[in-house]
Enzyme design. Structure first.
Site, short mmCIF file in Angstrom:
data_model
loop_
_atom_site.label_atom_id
_atom_site.label_comp_id
_atom_site.label_asym_id
_atom_site.label_seq_id
_atom_site.Cartn_x
_atom_site.Cartn_y
_atom_site.Cartn_z
N SER A 1 0.77 -1.07 0.03
CA SER A 1 0.03 -0.03 0.19
C SER A 1 0.94 1.23 0.04
O SER A 1 2.04 1.14 0.66
CB SER A 1 -0.77 0.09 1.25
OG SER A 1 -1.39 1.38 1.54
N LYS B 1 1.61 -3.65 6.58
CA LYS B 1 2.14 -3.61 5.25
C LYS B 1 3.65 -3.28 5.05
O LYS B 1 4.40 -4.01 4.43
CB LYS B 1 1.39 -2.47 4.41
CG LYS B 1 -0.01 -2.69 4.17
CD LYS B 1 -0.15 -3.95 3.40
CE LYS B 1 -1.74 -4.37 3.16
NZ LYS B 1 -1.92 -5.41 2.61
N TYR C 1 -2.31 -1.26 10.88
CA TYR C 1 -2.52 -1.81 9.61
C TYR C 1 -1.23 -1.21 8.70
O TYR C 1 -0.73 -2.28 8.02
CB TYR C 1 -3.77 -1.12 9.01
CG TYR C 1 -3.77 -1.24 7.49
CD1 TYR C 1 -4.11 -2.29 6.66
CD2 TYR C 1 -3.68 -0.02 6.85
CE1 TYR C 1 -4.21 -2.45 5.70
CE2 TYR C 1 -3.69 0.00 5.32
CZ TYR C 1 -3.94 -1.28 4.95
OH TYR C 1 -3.81 -1.41 3.31
N1 UFG Z 1 -12.84 10.97 3.37
C1 UFG Z 1 -13.69 11.97 3.45
N2 UFG Z 1 -15.11 11.39 4.06
C2 UFG Z 1 -15.23 10.06 4.24
C3 UFG Z 1 -14.05 9.24 3.89
C4 UFG Z 1 -12.90 9.68 3.49
O1 UFG Z 1 -13.82 12.96 3.42
O2 UFG Z 1 -16.11 9.67 4.71
C5 UFG Z 1 -11.63 11.71 2.82
C6 UFG Z 1 -10.29 11.31 3.34
O3 UFG Z 1 -10.33 12.28 4.29
C7 UFG Z 1 -9.34 11.42 2.41
C8 UFG Z 1 -10.26 10.73 1.12
O4 UFG Z 1 -11.49 11.04 1.47
O5 UFG Z 1 -8.93 12.73 1.80
C9 UFG Z 1 -9.81 9.14 0.93
O6 UFG Z 1 -10.11 8.61 2.23
P1 UFG Z 1 -10.25 6.99 2.11
O7 UFG Z 1 -10.53 6.63 3.53
O8 UFG Z 1 -10.95 6.61 1.07
O9 UFG Z 1 -8.76 6.58 1.76
P2 UFG Z 1 -7.32 6.87 2.57
O10 UFG Z 1 -6.56 7.64 1.41
O11 UFG Z 1 -7.40 7.55 3.74
O12 UFG Z 1 -6.79 5.41 2.55
C10 UFG Z 1 -6.34 4.59 1.59
C11 UFG Z 1 -6.59 3.12 2.01
C12 UFG Z 1 -5.89 2.68 3.16
C13 UFG Z 1 -4.45 3.23 2.63
C14 UFG Z 1 -4.12 4.71 2.45
C15 UFG Z 1 -2.86 5.07 2.29
O13 UFG Z 1 -8.10 2.89 2.27
O14 UFG Z 1 -5.76 1.24 3.21
O15 UFG Z 1 -4.95 4.84 1.40
O16 UFG Z 1 -2.36 5.00 0.96
F1 UFG Z 1 -3.59 2.65 3.72
#
Ligand code: UFG
Length: 377
Positions: A141, A170, A166
């Site tokens: 990841s 990785k 988590y």
């Molecule tokens: N976000 C919102 N509202 C939500 C969920 C997310 O505004 O309900 C925003 C977050 O703040 C972020 C973006 O949407 O800016 C993406 O968030 P995600 O939770 O979809 O994804 P992340 O980038 O936080 O996490 C992903 C993977 C993880 C991994 C991470 C690091 O889900 O497994 O990328 O690369 F670890």
């Protein structure tokens, strides 16, 4: 014991896909079958459904008893179950997806995450080695980069501390797999660092099916669009990004799946033999049969960043629904932006993402609207 050779036609190769009933796993199994590989899925169904396996067969057009795809229910912590798989099937290589993946939950249940993800992988590696299988593609990841120093992220960017167990698993598993190669140069390892996989197969038959309220943006937006949740919660609009919301590199899960097939071809010496490897790869040592041994590290993303509001608007366009949202405070542990440099995968794997954000949302909407309750419906 010498390693199994991947320098064969796909029809003569059997790939063990741990976690193959899950979101990325099921899409990868479709691509493998369509390329002619034989597949054994090994999955404990802790966060997936056997219906996904039936749907994979439906997409590819094979019967439940077709020997090209076998499903085995089991946990990677169960050594006897894994030994049974390696005894029964002529496994040549492994794509290893199985693992717990919820960032927030990992903070509350660190022991479960380390036990399952690290412990399970150690059992898998030990059994694989016992049967002379040393080819493995690992589901890593972009989280291993931690808080990045610069954008876009190349594979040479330093790894930083993960902010949750988590992410640690990785990062630690990347290290363990690299050390396996250092200790025994017959290991052939590819570490694929995913950015943000979304979308679904164009058939609408398989897609992401999170348990409970989704943590990730896309499934959350999709559930708002379908009327299961009232509004999207946008975590922060004061980041130093064009519209103030977080920017991520969303990649269509089918593109991501194809990256795994490209990785197998590359390991088998079928691709990229003339390309110089940069210093973060140990890979490239040709073996006598034309395959490689080493550790190849690749980002899988599109190279393009999209903000939370870009995603909301693209999903509105794809679904024809209005998607209400509310701005909330930043979520702990989030970074402003994260997107990949994808040149290395393009040059060495001959792979690049094809689908744009609109297509990701269209496919995601088709899956969500025809399966509002996921595989349970
Ligand atoms: N976000 C919102 N509202 C939500 C969920 C997310 O505004 O309900 C925003 C977050 O703040 C972020 C973006 O949407 O800016 C993406 O968030 P995600 O939770 O979809 O994804 P992340 O980038 O936080 O996490 C992903 C993977 C993880 C991994 C991470 C690091 O889900 O497994 O990328 O690369 F670890």
């Amino acid at each position: 014991m010498t390693n199994r050779s991947l320098a064969k036609d796909p029809q003569d190769l059997t790939v063990l896909v741990t976690g193959g009933a899950g979101f990325i796993g099921s899409h990868t199994v479709v691509e493998l079958l369509e390329r002619g590989f034989n597949v054994v899925i090994f999955d404990d169904l802790s966060n997936s459904s056997p219906v996904a396996v039936d749907r994979v067969r439906q997409i590819v057009g094979i019967a439940a008893d077709d020997p090209r795809l076998t499903f085995v229910e089991g946990s990677i912590l169960d050594r006897a179950a894994l030994e049974q798989v390696f005894t029964t099937f002529p496994i040549d290589g492994i794509i290893h997806f199985a693992g717990f993946k919820a960032v927030g939950e990992s903070v509350e249940k660190p022991l479960e995450y380390y036990w399952n993800n690290i412990g399970g992988t150690l059992v898998l590696l030990d059994v694989a080695r016992q049967y002379g299988v040393k080819n493995i593609v690992f589901s890593s990841s972009a989280t291993v980069y931690g808080e990045p120093d610069e954008m876009p992220l190349t594979e040479n960017a330093p790894k930083h501390d993960a902010t949750n167990p988590y992410g640690q698993t990785k990062s630690m598993l990347e290290q363990i797999l690299t050390d396996m190669w250092v200790g025994d140069n017959e290991w052939n390892v590819v570490l694929l660092r995913y950015f943000n996989p979304i979308g679904a197969h164009e058939s609408g038959l398989i897609g992401e099916d999170p348990k409970g309220i989704p943590n990730n943006l896309l499934p959350y937006v999709a559930q708002v669009a379908v009327g299961k949740l009232p509004q999207v919660r946008v975590f922060g609009d004061d980041y130093p990004t064009p519209d103030g919301t977080g920017v991520r590199d969303y990649i269509h899960v089918v593109d991501l799946a194809r990256g795994h097939v490209a990785a197998l071809d590359w390991m088998g010496g079928k691709l990229g033999t003339d390309v110089a490897l940069d210093r973060c790869s140990h890979a490239g040592t040709p073996m006598t049969d034309g395959t490689r041994s080493g550790v190849g590290v690749f980002n899988l993303g599109t190279g393009r960043g999209s903000s939370v509001l870009d995603v909301v608007h693209a999903f509105e366009k794809a679904s024809g629904q209005t998607i209400p949202y509310v701005i909330e405070p930043r979520r702990a542990g989030d970074i402003a932006e994260n997107y990949a440099a994808c040149d290395k995968a393009r040059a060495e794997l001959g792979w690049q993402a094809e689908y744009d954000l609109d297509r990701m949302c269209t496919d995601s909407w088709r899956w969500q609207s025809t399966n509002p309750n996921g595989y349970a419906s």
